[in-house]
Design a protein around this motif. Structure first.
Motif, PDB file in Angstrom:
ATOM      1  N   SER A 226     -31.295  36.550   3.887  1.00 16.25           N
ATOM      2  CA  SER A 226     -32.106  37.767   4.608  1.00 16.25           C
ATOM      3  C   SER A 226     -32.602  37.412   5.870  1.00 16.25           C
ATOM      4  O   SER A 226     -32.717  36.373   6.339  1.00 16.25           O
ATOM      5  N   SER A 228     -35.303  38.498   9.138  1.00 19.57           N
ATOM      6  CA  SER A 228     -36.790  38.104   9.390  1.00 19.57           C
ATOM      7  C   SER A 228     -37.553  39.494   9.143  1.00 19.57           C
ATOM      8  O   SER A 228     -36.896  40.605   9.144  1.00 19.57           O
ATOM      9  N   GLU A 229     -38.803  39.454   8.828  1.00 17.36           N
ATOM     10  CA  GLU A 229     -39.469  40.540   8.521  1.00 17.36           C
ATOM     11  C   GLU A 229     -39.906  41.098  10.102  1.00 17.36           C
ATOM     12  O   GLU A 229     -40.513  42.257  10.110  1.00 17.36           O
ATOM     13  N   GLY A 246     -37.186  31.659   4.866  1.00 20.37           N
ATOM     14  CA  GLY A 246     -37.000  32.135   3.777  1.00 20.37           C
ATOM     15  C   GLY A 246     -36.050  31.701   2.602  1.00 20.37           C
ATOM     16  O   GLY A 246     -36.158  31.939   1.343  1.00 20.37           O
ATOM     17  N   LYS A 292     -26.585  39.862   1.986  1.00 20.05           N
ATOM     18  CA  LYS A 292     -28.147  39.973   2.103  1.00 20.05           C
ATOM     19  C   LYS A 292     -28.784  40.213   0.940  1.00 20.05           C
ATOM     20  O   LYS A 292     -28.289  41.174  -0.024  1.00 20.05           O
ATOM     21  N   THR A 294     -32.949  40.621  -0.245  1.00 23.01           N
ATOM     22  CA  THR A 294     -34.218  40.738   0.377  1.00 23.01           C
ATOM     23  C   THR A 294     -35.015  39.745  -0.490  1.00 23.01           C
ATOM     24  O   THR A 294     -36.177  39.595   0.259  1.00 23.01           O
ATOM     25  N   HIS A 297     -37.103  35.799   1.647  1.00 21.93           N
ATOM     26  CA  HIS A 297     -37.828  36.651   2.945  1.00 21.93           C
ATOM     27  C   HIS A 297     -38.762  35.613   3.379  1.00 21.93           C
ATOM     28  O   HIS A 297     -39.364  34.616   2.720  1.00 21.93           O
ATOM     29  N   GLN A 298     -38.941  35.560   4.861  1.00 21.70           N
ATOM     30  CA  GLN A 298     -39.893  34.742   5.316  1.00 21.70           C
ATOM     31  C   GLN A 298     -41.268  35.527   5.853  1.00 21.70           C
ATOM     32  O   GLN A 298     -41.091  36.712   6.094  1.00 21.70           O
TER      33      GLN A 298
END
Length: 312
Positions: A226, A228-229, A246, A292, A294, A297-298
Motif C-alpha cells: 500500500s 503512504s498515509e 507498512g 494495493k 490498504t 499501512h505505515q
C-alpha cells in the motif's frame, strides 16, 4: 231480370276464407297447434332431473378433480415402507490448496545494528517461535543474547560497495535493504509461497497477513502493498509504490525473477532515494504493477511545532 240477380246465393263461410288476412291467421294457428302437439308428444323422451341427481353428479366431478384423502391404514403401511433416515456423514474440513498458512510465509526484516536494542522489542510483539519463519538482516553483527529465543534468525547483509549511490539526501543502507528479499530467497527455504518484507519497527498481525495473501494465487506474479498515509510522500515518490514501513509481500515466482535482475536494476537507478522505490523500479522492469491492499499501512507523520505570537 238481370244476370247477377239470377246467380244463386253462396254460403257466408266460404266467402270469409277468400279474405287473405283470414287465411294467414288460420295458417299460423294451424302451425302453432302442430308445433305444440309435437313438444307434448316428445316430453317423455327427456330424462327427469332433480336436485338430488345434480348434487350427486357434482360430487362425483369434484372427487375426480380433488385428490382422495388416504385412509389411516394406507398411511400406516406407507410409514412402514419408508426407509430409516440416513445419518449425516461428517467429513473433516480440508483447507483448499490456495489457503496460505503460516508455514508458507517467510519474513525478511531489514534492521540496523545501531537501533537493534530498541527495535527488537517491536519484533517480539508479533514473532511466534517455532511457527513463523524469517530472517533479520543487519548491517553489522550484534551481541545476541541466548535467552532471547523469541526472535528470528539474525544474518548480515551482503556487501553493496560495488553499487553506485548518488542521492545526496538518502543513505547507502537503502541499497542493502532493497536486496533483503533476494538474499532471503538465496537461503533456499523450502515450501515458500510468499516473501513478506518489513522494517525492524514494523508490526505484523499474522492472521490478517494470511487472510490477505489467501486471496491471491501464489503461483502468479504479485507485488502486494500500500501507499503512504502522507500525501506529500506519495506525490514525491509514487502512489503506485509499496512502502516498506507498512510491509509488502512478493509471491515466490516473482521473487525468483526479481533476484535475477535486481543487481543490474540497482545499477541502473543510482539516484533513487530509498529501498522502496528501488523495488518499484525493478517491478516496473518486470511489468508487475502494485496490487494495493490498504492493510499494509505505515504511520510516519512528522509533528511540527508551530510557535504562535500573541499580540496585545
Amino acid at each position: 231480370m238481370s244476370a247477377s240477380s239470377q246467380r244463386p246465393a253462396q254460403p257466408m263461410g266460404l266467402s270469409s276464407f277468400r279474405n287473405p288476412v283470414a287465411c294467414l291467421f288460420i295458417t299460423m294457428l294451424t302451425v302453432y297447434v302442430l308445433y305444440s302437439s309435437k313438444l307434448i308428444l316428445r316430453k317423455d323422451e327427456y330424462p327427469k332431473c332433480s336436485l338430488q341427481t345434480s348434487d350427486v353428479s357434482a360430487k362425483e366431478n369434484l372427487q375426480t378433480v380433488l385428490p382422495q384423502p388416504a385412509n389411516s391404514s394406507s398411511d400406516e403401511s406407507k410409514k412402514q415402507e419408508q426407509p430409516p433416515p440416513v445419518q449425516p456423514v461428517i467429513i473433516p474440513y480440508t483447507p483448499p490448496e490456495n489457503d496460505t498458512e503460516i508455514k508458507h510465509v517467510v519474513f525478511g526484516i531489514a534492521a540496523s545494528s545501531n537501533l537493534w536494542e530498541k527495535r527488537k522489542e517491536y519484533i517480539k510483539l508479533w514473532w511466534r517461535p517455532e511457527e513463523t519463519r524469517g530472517v533479520v538482516w543487519l548491517d553489522e553483527s550484534v551481541n545476541a543474547s541466548k535467552d532471547e529465543v523469541n526472535l528470528p534468525e539474525i544474518r548480515i547483509s551482503g556487501d553493496t560497495s560495488k553499487f553506485q549511490y548518488t542521492n545526496r539526501q538518502g543513505k547507502r543502507s537503502a541499497l542493502r535493504i532493497s536486496r533483503v528479499v533476494s538474499e532471503t530467497l538465496r537461503l533456499g527455504v523450502k515450501d515458500v509461497r510468499w516473501f513478506v518484507m518489513g522494517d525492524d519497527d514494523t508490526v505484523f498481525i499474522i492472521e490478517n497477513v494470511l487472510r490477505v495473501l489467501s486471496k491471491y494465487d501464489h503461483k502468479q506474479f504479485y507485488y502486494i502493498g500500500s501507499s503512504s498515509e502522507s500525501h506529500i510522500q506519495n506525490i514525491f515518490f509514487s502512489y503506485g509504490m509499496a512502502y516498506g514501513g507498512g510491509g509488502f509481500a512478493i509471491s515466490y515466482p516473482l521473487a525468483k525473477e526479481l533476484e535475477k535482475i535486481q543487481d543490474g536494476c540497482i545499477q541502473r537507478y543510482p539516484a533513487l532515494y530509498g529501498s522502496d522505490d528501488r523495488i518499484q523500479a525493478c517491478m516496473a522492469e518486470l511489468g508487475v504493477p502494485l496490487t494495493k491492499e490498504t492493510g499494509f499501512h505505515q504511520v510516519s507523520l512528522k509533528v511540527i511545532k508551530v510557535e504562535e505570537q500573541i499580540l496585545f
